[in-house]
Enzyme design. Structure first.
Site, PDB file in Angstrom:
ATOM      1  N   LYS A 151      11.530 -18.064 -37.413  1.00  0.00           N
ATOM      2  CA  LYS A 151      12.903 -17.744 -37.790  1.00  0.00           C
ATOM      3  C   LYS A 151      13.487 -18.977 -38.472  1.00  0.00           C
ATOM      4  O   LYS A 151      13.555 -20.047 -37.862  1.00  0.00           O
ATOM      5  CB  LYS A 151      13.704 -17.374 -36.535  1.00  0.00           C
ATOM      6  CG  LYS A 151      15.032 -16.709 -36.845  1.00  0.00           C
ATOM      7  CD  LYS A 151      15.611 -16.049 -35.606  1.00  0.00           C
ATOM      8  CE  LYS A 151      17.043 -15.591 -35.853  1.00  0.00           C
ATOM      9  NZ  LYS A 151      17.628 -14.991 -34.649  1.00  0.00           N
TER      10      LYS A 151
ATOM     11  N   ARG B  47       8.936 -17.406 -32.524  1.00  0.00           N
ATOM     12  CA  ARG B  47       9.094 -16.510 -31.383  1.00  0.00           C
ATOM     13  C   ARG B  47       7.984 -15.475 -31.400  1.00  0.00           C
ATOM     14  O   ARG B  47       7.362 -15.242 -32.443  1.00  0.00           O
ATOM     15  CB  ARG B  47      10.485 -15.864 -31.391  1.00  0.00           C
ATOM     16  CG  ARG B  47      10.782 -15.076 -32.648  1.00  0.00           C
ATOM     17  CD  ARG B  47      12.211 -14.534 -32.623  1.00  0.00           C
ATOM     18  NE  ARG B  47      12.462 -13.701 -33.800  1.00  0.00           N
ATOM     19  CZ  ARG B  47      13.601 -13.079 -34.043  1.00  0.00           C
ATOM     20  NH1 ARG B  47      14.613 -13.202 -33.206  1.00  0.00           N
ATOM     21  NH2 ARG B  47      13.748 -12.340 -35.114  1.00  0.00           N
TER      22      ARG B  47
ATOM     23  N   ARG C  32      12.150  -2.553 -34.984  1.00  0.00           N
ATOM     24  CA  ARG C  32      13.522  -2.269 -34.560  1.00  0.00           C
ATOM     25  C   ARG C  32      13.877  -0.828 -34.880  1.00  0.00           C
ATOM     26  O   ARG C  32      13.183  -0.179 -35.678  1.00  0.00           O
ATOM     27  CB  ARG C  32      14.484  -3.187 -35.336  1.00  0.00           C
ATOM     28  CG  ARG C  32      14.172  -4.659 -35.171  1.00  0.00           C
ATOM     29  CD  ARG C  32      14.397  -5.417 -36.477  1.00  0.00           C
ATOM     30  NE  ARG C  32      13.883  -6.794 -36.380  1.00  0.00           N
ATOM     31  CZ  ARG C  32      14.597  -7.827 -35.986  1.00  0.00           C
ATOM     32  NH1 ARG C  32      15.888  -7.666 -35.738  1.00  0.00           N
ATOM     33  NH2 ARG C  32      14.058  -9.011 -35.881  1.00  0.00           N
TER      34      ARG C  32
ATOM     35  N   ASP D 276      19.792  -2.751 -36.259  1.00  0.00           N
ATOM     36  CA  ASP D 276      18.703  -3.622 -36.737  1.00  0.00           C
ATOM     37  C   ASP D 276      18.372  -4.687 -35.703  1.00  0.00           C
ATOM     38  O   ASP D 276      17.391  -5.415 -35.869  1.00  0.00           O
ATOM     39  CB  ASP D 276      19.074  -4.277 -38.073  1.00  0.00           C
ATOM     40  CG  ASP D 276      20.425  -4.973 -38.034  1.00  0.00           C
ATOM     41  OD1 ASP D 276      21.431  -4.288 -37.784  1.00  0.00           O
ATOM     42  OD2 ASP D 276      20.483  -6.194 -38.225  1.00  0.00           O
TER      43      ASP D 276
HETATM   44  P1  AMP Z   1      21.658 -10.711 -37.777  1.00  0.00           P
HETATM   45  O1  AMP Z   1      23.064 -10.241 -37.643  1.00  0.00           O
HETATM   46  O2  AMP Z   1      21.482 -12.191 -37.552  1.00  0.00           O
HETATM   47  O3  AMP Z   1      20.723  -9.911 -36.966  1.00  0.00           O
HETATM   48  O4  AMP Z   1      21.242 -10.539 -39.308  1.00  0.00           O
HETATM   49  C1  AMP Z   1      21.459  -9.360 -40.034  1.00  0.00           C
HETATM   50  C2  AMP Z   1      20.645  -9.385 -41.297  1.00  0.00           C
HETATM   51  O5  AMP Z   1      20.984 -10.514 -42.089  1.00  0.00           O
HETATM   52  C3  AMP Z   1      19.144  -9.446 -41.102  1.00  0.00           C
HETATM   53  O6  AMP Z   1      18.544  -8.667 -42.092  1.00  0.00           O
HETATM   54  C4  AMP Z   1      18.831 -10.901 -41.285  1.00  0.00           C
HETATM   55  O7  AMP Z   1      17.518 -11.120 -41.703  1.00  0.00           O
HETATM   56  C5  AMP Z   1      19.831 -11.295 -42.355  1.00  0.00           C
HETATM   57  N1  AMP Z   1      20.190 -12.710 -42.284  1.00  0.00           N
HETATM   58  C6  AMP Z   1      20.944 -13.349 -41.369  1.00  0.00           C
HETATM   59  N2  AMP Z   1      21.040 -14.659 -41.645  1.00  0.00           N
HETATM   60  C7  AMP Z   1      20.311 -14.880 -42.757  1.00  0.00           C
HETATM   61  C8  AMP Z   1      19.993 -16.028 -43.548  1.00  0.00           C
HETATM   62  N3  AMP Z   1      20.456 -17.231 -43.263  1.00  0.00           N
HETATM   63  N4  AMP Z   1      19.197 -15.834 -44.621  1.00  0.00           N
HETATM   64  C9  AMP Z   1      18.711 -14.632 -44.943  1.00  0.00           C
HETATM   65  N5  AMP Z   1      18.980 -13.520 -44.267  1.00  0.00           N
HETATM   66  C10 AMP Z   1      19.760 -13.628 -43.176  1.00  0.00           C
HETATM   67 MG    MG Z   2      19.065  -9.419 -36.675  1.00  0.00          MG
END
Ligand code: AMP
Ligand code: MG
Length: 513
Positions: free
Chosen positions: A121, A191, A198, A268
Site C-alpha cells: 500500500k 499487508r 471486495r 469498496d
Molecule cells: P479509500 O477511501 O482509502 O478506501 O480509497 C478509495 C479509493 O481511492 C480507492 O480506489 C483507493 O485506491 C483510492 N485512493 C485513495 N488514496 C489514494 C492515493 N493516494 N492514490 C491513488 N489512489 C488512492
Molecule cells: Mg479503500
C-alpha cells in the site's frame, strides 16, 4: 529467499489487455499489471516475524536487503508480475463508478497451508489512481500496520500486516482538506490476506452489465474460497451471497464488541471474506458514544458512526445483492439472505453483549438489561473498554469508578440509575450456574484490557516522525495479548488523556492518508 508462488488470481482471471500504466477506465478485466515505483531510500521499520514465517520467509530473509527491496517495491520477485485490481463501489451512499487499487499493488500469491496475497500500500500509481498519487504517508501507514495486528489478536477477522517501511520520499498531503498542504514522510505497508476481493470487485461488472467477467470472478471466488459450492450454478451463487452475509455480520458484531469504528464503510472497503480491510480514518471508542465517528469527512451525516455500523453492513449487502441478481435472476434467495442478517444480528448481538456482561445462559429478556446498560453508559462519559474490563470483578458501580471521565459526576440520579442496574444485574447473575471465577475468566476473554486507542497510535506517529520508532515496537508488542494482564504495560490501561479529546489524529481523522 524461496517462496512457494502460486498466482491464481492473475492466471485464472481476465487481464486488462493494455500493459501501460496510466489512469483510465478498464473494461472486461479483473486486474491490470502495475509495477511499483522505485523509492529514494527504502528503510524497513518493522517486520511481523510470525506472518513472515507463516509465508515462508526465513530469519535471514527478513533481515536481508532483498527483503527490504521486495516489501518496498524496489525489486520484483522472480517470475512474478505485480497487479492492481479493478473494482467499483458505493461511497457514502452513492455509486462512484470505477475505483480500483489506486495505491495498492499486489505482488503475488504465496501458497502455504493456505494461499495469501501480498499487497503493497503506497507503492505508486496504477491505472486506477485517478487524480491521486498512489502513495501513502507514515502516519496512516503506522495506523494501518498496528491496527490490523491489534484486530487480529483481538480475534476480529482482518487483513494482516507483514511489514512497515519508509520509502524515503516526501509526500504532499492536506491533512484537514483546508488548503494547508505539507510534505510528510512516505511509507509503504505490505499487508496480506487470503483475498483482497471486495464487494466492489463484483459490483463494477454488474454496473457495466458485464456478466461474463462477473461470472468468472464469482466462479474464481467459489473455487478458491468457498470450494464446497459449485461454480456456474445460480443456486450456489445465492448460497455464496448468504455466506458473505454471514461473514460480514460476524465481522461487524466483533467490531461492536471491541468498540472499533471503521470510519469508511464504503462497498469498496468491504471484503467478501468478511475481513476488516482498509484501515483509514478508523477509531476506537474511548467514552461509549454510539454516535461517534472518527472520520471528519463524514462529520455532518455521521453515516459511519459506531452505532450505525450494523445497519450500514446491511445496506452494503443490499447493493451486493443487486449485483448477484444480475447473474441469479431470482430475488427470493437473496432477499432471504438479507432478511437473515436482521434476525441473526439480533441473536448474535444479544449473545455478544451477554458474553460481555458474563451471562452464559441467554434468555430473551436479557436484552432489557442490556438496553438499560447501554443507556447508563451514556449518562456520563464512560470509557467502554475500562468499564467492561472492570465489570468482571465489580461488586458495585463504585468499583468501576476508574471508567468515568469525570468521576465526580457519579452522584444523584446518575448514581441511582447505576445502582439500580447493578441490583438487576447481580440478581440476574444469581440465576447462572457458572462459578464467579469461571465467569471472570470468560468475561476477560471477550472484554479486552488493551485496545489501540487513537491517542496511542498518535504518540507512536509523532515519535516516528522525529525518527524514534520505539513506541511502534512497544505498541506492536502490547497488542499481541490484548486480553492478558500485562503489568509492564499497565499505563496503557488508561482513559484517553484530555489533550487527545479533540486533537487531529486522535478523535479527528480525515480520509487524507
Ligand atoms: P479509500 O477511501 O482509502 O478506501 O480509497 C478509495 C479509493 O481511492 C480507492 O480506489 C483507493 O485506491 C483510492 N485512493 C485513495 N488514496 C489514494 C492515493 N493516494 N492514490 C491513488 N489512489 C488512492
Ligand atoms: Mg479503500
Amino acid at each position: 529467499m524461496k517462496l512457494n508462488i502460486q498466482n491464481t488470481f492473475t492466471s485464472e482471471l481476465p487481464a486488462d489487455s493494455n500493459p501501460e500504466n496510466y489512469t483510465r477506465q478498464v473494461e472486461n478485466a479483473c486486474y491490470s499489471l502495475a509495477t511499483p515505483i522505485t523509492t529514494k531510500a527504502p528503510k524497513l521499520l518493522h517486520v511481523n516475524k510470525d506472518v513472515a514465517n507463516d509465508l515462508g520467509f526465513s530469519k535471514d530473509d527478513i533481515t536481508s536487503k532483498e527483503f527490504e527491496n521486495l516489501i518496498t517495491g524496489n525489486s520484483i520477485y522472480t517470475n512474478t508480475e505485480p497487479y492492481a485490481m479493478c473494482y467499483g463501489g458505493h461511497q457514502f451512499g452513492n455509486w462512484a463508478g470505477q475505483l480500483g487499487d489506486g495505491r495498492a499493488i499486489n505482488l503475488f500469491q504465496v501458497k502455504t497451508d493456505k494461499s495469501y496475497t501480498l499487497q503493497l500500500k503506497g507503492a505508486g500509481k496504477t491505472p486506477y489512481s485517478r487524480t491521486a498519487d498512489g502513495l501513502a504517508v507514515l502516519r496512516s501507514s503506522i495506523r494501518e500496520y498496528l491496527c490490523a495486528e491489534a484486530m487480529y489478536h483481538l480475534g476480529v477477522p482482518t487483513t494482516r500486516s507483514l511489514s512497515l517501511a519508509l520509502s524515503g520520499d516526501e509526500v504532499l498531503r492536506d491533512v484537514l482538506y483546508n488548503g494547508n498542504p505539507a510534505y510528510e514522510p512516505g511509507a509503504i505497508v505490505c499487508r496480506i490476506a487470503e483475498s483482497f476481493i471486495r464487494f466492489g470487485n463484483f459490483q463494477i461488472f454488474a454496473s457495466r452489465n458485464d456478466k461474463t467477467t462477473l461470472a468468472a470472478l464469482m466462479n474464481y471466488t467459489i473455487r478458491h474460497h468457498f470450494p464446497h459450492l459449485e461454480e456456474n450454478n445460480k443456486d450456489d451463487y445465492a448460497k455464496l451471497f448468504q455466506e458473505i452475509v454471514n461473514a460480514t455480520l460476524k465481522m461487524i458484531v466483533h467490531w461492536q464488541r471491541v468498540g472499533f469504528v471503521h470510519g469508511v464503510m464504503n462497498t469498496d472497503n468491504m471484503s467478501v471474506l468478511g475481513l476488516t480491510i482498509d484501515y483509514g480514518p478508523y477509531g476506537w471508542l474511548d467514552n461509549y458514544d454510539p454516535d461517534w465517528t472518527p472520520n471528519t469527512t463524514d462529520r455532518q451525516n455521521r453515516r459511519y458512526r459506531y452505532g450505525q455500523q450494523p445497519n450500514i453492513g446491511l445496506w452494503n449487502l443490499y447493493q451486493l445483492a443487486n449485483t448477484f441478481y444480475t447473474l441469479t435472476e431470482d430475488a427470493a434467495p437473496l432477499e432471504k439472505a438479507l432478511n437473515s442478517y436482521k434476525t441473526q444480528f439480533e441473536e448474535q448481538n444479544l449473545a455478544m453483549m451477554c458474553a460481555k456482561i458474563g451471562i452464559q445462559t441467554i434468555n430473551k429478556q436479557d436484552y432489557i438489561l442490556i438496553q438499560s446498560l447501554e443507556t447508563n453508559l451514556k449518562l456520563i462519559e464512560t470509557d467502554m473498554t475500562i468499564f467492561f474490563r472492570l465489570l468482571a470483578t465489580a461488586n458495585n458501580i463504585e468499583d468501576c469508578i476508574e471508567a468515568f471521565y469525570i468521576p465526580e459526576q457519579l452522584t444523584g440520579e446518575v448514581l441511582t440509575e447505576w445502582q439500580a442496574w447493578f441490583d438487576q444485574y447481580h440478581t440476574r447473575l444469581e440465576s447462572e450456574e457458572i462459578s464467579k471465577n469461571e465467569r471472570i475468566k470468560k468475561m476477560n476473554a471477550v472484554n479486552p484490557k488493551y485496545v489501540l486507542r487513537n491517542y496511542m497510535s498518535q504518540l507512536a506517529i509523532e515519535a516516528a516522525e522525529k525518527g524514534d520508532y520505539n513506541l511502534i515496537n512497544e505498541l506492536y508488542d502490547l497488542v499481541q495479548n490484548p486480553y492478558e494482564e500485562q503489568p509492564k504495560y499497565q499505563k496503557w490501561f488508561a482513559k484517553r488523556p484530555d489533550w487527545a479529546k479533540s486533537k487531529v489524529g486522535c478523535s479527528m481523522l480525515s480520509c487524507s492518508s
